[in-house]
Scaffold this motif. Structure first.
Motif, PDB file in Angstrom:
ATOM      1  N   ARG A   1       0.743  -1.186   0.093  1.00 47.76           N
ATOM      2  CA  ARG A   1       0.185  -0.039   0.016  1.00 47.76           C
ATOM      3  C   ARG A   1       0.867   1.312   0.058  1.00 47.76           C
ATOM      4  N   LEU A   2       2.025   1.183   0.696  1.00 51.54           N
ATOM      5  CA  LEU A   2       2.764   2.276   0.778  1.00 51.54           C
ATOM      6  C   LEU A   2       3.554   2.565  -0.489  1.00 51.54           C
ATOM      7  N   ARG A   3       3.908   1.450  -1.222  1.00 51.00           N
ATOM      8  CA  ARG A   3       4.419   1.628  -2.498  1.00 51.00           C
ATOM      9  C   ARG A   3       3.470   2.250  -3.581  1.00 51.00           C
ATOM     10  N   GLN A   4       2.084   1.683  -3.721  1.00 55.86           N
ATOM     11  CA  GLN A   4       1.013   2.358  -4.217  1.00 55.86           C
ATOM     12  C   GLN A   4       0.901   3.713  -4.086  1.00 55.86           C
ATOM     13  N   LYS A   5       0.964   4.114  -2.866  1.00 53.29           N
ATOM     14  CA  LYS A   5       0.811   5.711  -2.518  1.00 53.29           C
ATOM     15  C   LYS A   5       1.743   6.418  -3.039  1.00 53.29           C
ATOM     16  N   GLU A   6       3.090   5.757  -3.127  1.00 56.53           N
ATOM     17  CA  GLU A   6       4.127   6.872  -3.611  1.00 56.53           C
ATOM     18  C   GLU A   6       4.072   6.843  -5.080  1.00 56.53           C
ATOM     19  N   ARG A   7       3.488   5.572  -5.609  1.00 50.71           N
ATOM     20  CA  ARG A   7       3.547   5.646  -7.212  1.00 50.71           C
ATOM     21  C   ARG A   7       2.571   6.798  -7.377  1.00 50.71           C
ATOM     22  N   ASP A   8       1.332   6.724  -6.696  1.00 51.17           N
ATOM     23  CA  ASP A   8       0.221   7.506  -6.900  1.00 51.17           C
ATOM     24  C   ASP A   8       0.761   9.344  -6.981  1.00 51.17           C
ATOM     25  N   ARG A   9       1.439   9.443  -5.927  1.00 52.14           N
ATOM     26  CA  ARG A   9       2.073  10.831  -5.802  1.00 52.14           C
ATOM     27  C   ARG A   9       2.977  11.337  -6.820  1.00 52.14           C
ATOM     28  N   ARG A  10       3.599  10.309  -7.314  1.00 53.95           N
ATOM     29  CA  ARG A  10       4.507  10.615  -8.439  1.00 53.95           C
ATOM     30  C   ARG A  10       3.982  10.995  -9.717  1.00 53.95           C
ATOM     31  N   ARG A  11       2.640  10.472  -9.881  1.00 56.72           N
ATOM     32  CA  ARG A  11       1.630  10.604 -11.239  1.00 56.72           C
ATOM     33  C   ARG A  11       1.471  12.196 -11.404  1.00 56.72           C
ATOM     34  N   PRO A  12       1.478  12.499 -12.602  1.00 57.08           N
ATOM     35  CA  PRO A  12       0.922  14.130 -12.730  1.00 57.08           C
ATOM     36  C   PRO A  12      -0.434  14.142 -12.550  1.00 57.08           C
ATOM     37  N   THR A  13      -1.207  15.114 -11.912  1.00 60.11           N
ATOM     38  CA  THR A  13      -2.350  15.262 -11.873  1.00 60.11           C
ATOM     39  C   THR A  13      -3.016  16.032 -13.013  1.00 60.11           C
TER      40      THR A  13
END
Length: 68
Positions: free
Chosen positions: A56-68
């Motif tokens: 879940r932490l890894r997924q959150k890190e990936r989500d934060r790196r994605r452009p909005t």
């Protein structure tokens, strides 16, 4: 950095004085803790709950790196 002590029975927090420890003392305490716990912690397998938390932490890190 503010250090607080918690009164768990009353649920209140109050400022607590931190002991003045020099670098050598902190190093000795840290080394003692590592010596006491590293072998026992390294020998234990990672639980499924811990793996799920890491994923879940890894997924959150990936989500934060994605452009909005």
């Amino acid at each position: 950095m503010e250090h607080l002590a918690t009164d768990y029975i009353g649920g209140a927090t109050a400022e607590a004085a931190m002991p003045a420890l020099n670098g050598e003392t902190r190093h000795r305490i840290g080394q003692g803790l590592r010596d006491a716990y590293v072998d026992s912690c390294d020998a234990q397998p990672i639980t499924d709950d811990q793996i799920q938390l890491l994923l879940r932490l890894r997924q959150k890190e990936r989500d934060r790196r994605r452009p909005t």
